[in-house]
Design an enzyme around this catalytic site. Sequence first.
Site, PDB file in Angstrom:
ATOM      1  NE  ARG A 190       7.246  -1.169  12.866  1.00 20.13           N
ATOM      2  CZ  ARG A 190       6.304  -0.270  12.543  1.00 20.13           C
ATOM      3  NH1 ARG A 190       6.633   0.850  11.914  1.00 20.13           N
ATOM      4  NH2 ARG A 190       5.040  -0.478  12.865  1.00 20.13           N
ATOM      5  NE  ARG A 247      -1.884  -1.674   3.531  1.00 18.46           N
ATOM      6  CZ  ARG A 247      -1.981  -2.916   4.004  1.00 18.46           C
ATOM      7  NH1 ARG A 247      -2.952  -3.701   3.591  1.00 18.46           N
ATOM      8  NH2 ARG A 247      -1.139  -3.357   4.910  1.00 18.46           N
ATOM      9  CD  GLU A 257      11.512   3.600  16.410  1.00 17.90           C
ATOM     10  OE1 GLU A 257      10.430   3.755  16.997  1.00 17.90           O
ATOM     11  OE2 GLU A 257      11.609   3.463  15.192  1.00 17.90           O
ATOM     12  CG  HIS A 301       8.144   5.587  14.517  1.00 13.92           C
ATOM     13  ND1 HIS A 301       8.468   4.314  14.936  1.00 13.92           N
ATOM     14  CD2 HIS A 301       7.167   5.406  13.572  1.00 13.92           C
ATOM     15  CE1 HIS A 301       7.738   3.427  14.282  1.00 13.92           C
ATOM     16  NE2 HIS A 301       6.935   4.067  13.454  1.00 13.92           N
ATOM     17  CB  ILE A 302       6.416  11.870  12.859  1.00 13.24           C
ATOM     18  CG1 ILE A 302       7.547  12.289  11.895  1.00 13.24           C
ATOM     19  CG2 ILE A 302       6.713  12.275  14.287  1.00 13.24           C
ATOM     20  CD1 ILE A 302       7.740  13.804  11.778  1.00 13.24           C
TER      21      ILE A 302
HETATM   22  P1  NAP Z   1       1.816  -3.787   2.937  1.00 13.52           P
HETATM   23  O1  NAP Z   1       0.718  -3.206   2.135  1.00 13.52           O
HETATM   24  O2  NAP Z   1       1.630  -5.114   3.593  1.00 13.52           O
HETATM   25  O3  NAP Z   1       3.126  -3.812   2.020  1.00 13.52           O
HETATM   26  C1  NAP Z   1       4.310  -4.425   2.405  1.00 13.52           C
HETATM   27  C2  NAP Z   1       4.898  -5.050   1.154  1.00 13.52           C
HETATM   28  O4  NAP Z   1       6.192  -5.594   1.479  1.00 13.52           O
HETATM   29  C3  NAP Z   1       4.047  -6.197   0.601  1.00 13.52           C
HETATM   30  O5  NAP Z   1       3.769  -5.931  -0.746  1.00 13.52           O
HETATM   31  C4  NAP Z   1       4.940  -7.422   0.794  1.00 13.52           C
HETATM   32  O6  NAP Z   1       4.888  -8.341  -0.255  1.00 13.52           O
HETATM   33  C5  NAP Z   1       6.325  -6.816   0.777  1.00 13.52           C
HETATM   34  N1  NAP Z   1       7.295  -7.685   1.438  1.00 13.52           N
HETATM   35  C6  NAP Z   1       7.170  -8.384   2.578  1.00 13.52           C
HETATM   36  N2  NAP Z   1       8.307  -9.049   2.837  1.00 13.52           N
HETATM   37  C7  NAP Z   1       9.153  -8.758   1.820  1.00 13.52           C
HETATM   38  C8  NAP Z   1      10.465  -9.139   1.520  1.00 13.52           C
HETATM   39  N3  NAP Z   1      11.153  -9.950   2.322  1.00 13.52           N
HETATM   40  N4  NAP Z   1      11.034  -8.656   0.379  1.00 13.52           N
HETATM   41  C9  NAP Z   1      10.349  -7.867  -0.443  1.00 13.52           C
HETATM   42  N5  NAP Z   1       9.084  -7.460  -0.215  1.00 13.52           N
HETATM   43  C10 NAP Z   1       8.500  -7.901   0.913  1.00 13.52           C
HETATM   44  O7  NAP Z   1       2.237  -2.815   4.120  1.00 13.52           O
HETATM   45  P2  NAP Z   1       2.143  -1.217   4.145  1.00 13.52           P
HETATM   46  O8  NAP Z   1       0.829  -0.812   4.700  1.00 13.52           O
HETATM   47  O9  NAP Z   1       2.596  -0.671   2.853  1.00 13.52           O
HETATM   48  O10 NAP Z   1       3.225  -0.909   5.292  1.00 13.52           O
HETATM   49  C11 NAP Z   1       4.570  -1.295   5.142  1.00 13.52           C
HETATM   50  C12 NAP Z   1       5.318  -1.141   6.452  1.00 13.52           C
HETATM   51  O11 NAP Z   1       5.546   0.239   6.696  1.00 13.52           O
HETATM   52  C13 NAP Z   1       4.547  -1.607   7.686  1.00 13.52           C
HETATM   53  O12 NAP Z   1       4.704  -3.011   7.905  1.00 13.52           O
HETATM   54  C14 NAP Z   1       5.163  -0.796   8.808  1.00 13.52           C
HETATM   55  O13 NAP Z   1       6.205  -1.504   9.426  1.00 13.52           O
HETATM   56  C15 NAP Z   1       5.724   0.427   8.094  1.00 13.52           C
HETATM   57  N6  NAP Z   1       5.007   1.661   8.469  1.00 13.52           N
HETATM   58  C16 NAP Z   1       5.685   2.630   9.142  1.00 13.52           C
HETATM   59  C17 NAP Z   1       5.041   3.804   9.482  1.00 13.52           C
HETATM   60  C18 NAP Z   1       5.772   4.889  10.210  1.00 13.52           C
HETATM   61  O14 NAP Z   1       5.179   5.549  11.049  1.00 13.52           O
HETATM   62  N7  NAP Z   1       7.034   5.154   9.903  1.00 13.52           N
HETATM   63  C19 NAP Z   1       3.692   3.998   9.149  1.00 13.52           C
HETATM   64  C20 NAP Z   1       3.039   2.995   8.453  1.00 13.52           C
HETATM   65  C21 NAP Z   1       3.700   1.824   8.117  1.00 13.52           C
HETATM   66  P3  NAP Z   1       3.645  -9.342  -0.494  1.00 13.52           P
HETATM   67  O15 NAP Z   1       2.705  -8.521  -1.319  1.00 13.52           O
HETATM   68  O16 NAP Z   1       4.207 -10.478  -1.226  1.00 13.52           O
HETATM   69  O17 NAP Z   1       3.137  -9.696   0.881  1.00 13.52           O
END
Ligand code: NAP
Length: 326
Positions: A239, A157, A268, A286-287
């Site tokens: 992360r 996403r 963190e 972490h915002i």
């Molecule tokens: P998402 O929609 O689940 O997207 C994560 C993508 O990473 C998926 O397409 C997944 O592939 C892929 N993936 C998983 N393991 C992988 C690997 N080993 N190698 C390559 N690709 C891999 O998650 P999202 O909503 O975009 O969020 C992503 C991450 O951002 C969250 O898990 C969170 O830790 C972080 N985040 C941080 C903040 C912040 O405040 N800084 C805010 C929001 C999110 P598949 O499609 O095959 O499963």
Amino acid sequence: MGKPKVLVTRPLFPAARAILEKQFDVEYWTRPERIPRAELLARVADKDALVVLLTEKVDEELLAAAPKLRVASTVSVGFDNINVPACTRCKVVATNTPGVLDDTTADLAWALLMAIARRIVEGDAWVRTGNWPGWDIDQLLGGDVYGKTLGLIGFGRIGRAMALRSRGFQMRVLYQNRTRVSPEIERELGAEFVDLDQLIRESDFISLHVPLSAETRHLLSKDAFSKMKPTAYLVNTARGPVVDEAALAEALEQKKLAGAALDVYEQEPKVHPALLSRRDVILVPHIGSATIDTRSKMAVMAANNAVALFDGRRPPNALNPEVLGS
Ligand code: NAP
């Protein structure tokens, strides 16, 4: 019979509290510091539901201390704080908050990308010293963003929301993801699927959007940094442990890359000391999802996930729906 009991490790926001208070007998942790682990373990003992932040771990130990627990709801999309298989074994539904923070997090990642390339934070600090002598031809020269190559590691996403933003900057987009997305999505976002090695070698900006897992821990380490363009920048809003922070500090010192902008850290709230004094690094606390609207939506979503089971509904964002049966 009394209402089911929930522990909520922050008071959240009014809209979320209203949802929780209608269904539950609610106990909030209200002190300014994070809830101490011993306190958390003691307080979950009689709870039917738990709403946590990403700073609280829901692991075997906590599940053993919470024999009545039926749902553990985290107010975050990342769920590396929850041991989902352990929840499944204990028949606890684990939930997260996907979707509502995509654009807000991508906006922050984009802001960091722009800020590190154009040296915004350094410039701000310089002007504030009162020592800026006025315009000159060679001051704070940065890197261009438009027309460059953006490498997205993780194309879910938030990764895709980044690709969308890059279109206004006429960028070439490379991506790496566990699974290749459909040709329609690739076409729509103008994104090219490549292996990690090619992405690292060819990108001018690398932005991380994978979840933290055993596979992604230290995905970018010494070897990866040695392959980056010396003019390239790293942005991490995923992360902290996805990046080996010590290796990043060393690579920056050796000019293996031009700079890094980080929202998340390995331990963190600690930051590797070698990063703190570097001018080629931007550090924010972490915002990623920190806007009033988005944090409120996340809290409402987490509250809805917690109440659903007790309303006779399936929690909308169950990470282990097998616990619910068909
Ligand atoms: P998402 O929609 O689940 O997207 C994560 C993508 O990473 C998926 O397409 C997944 O592939 C892929 N993936 C998983 N393991 C992988 C690997 N080993 N190698 C390559 N690709 C891999 O998650 P999202 O909503 O975009 O969020 C992503 C991450 O951002 C969250 O898990 C969170 O830790 C972080 N985040 C941080 C903040 C912040 O405040 N800084 C805010 C929001 C999110 P598949 O499609 O095959 O499963």
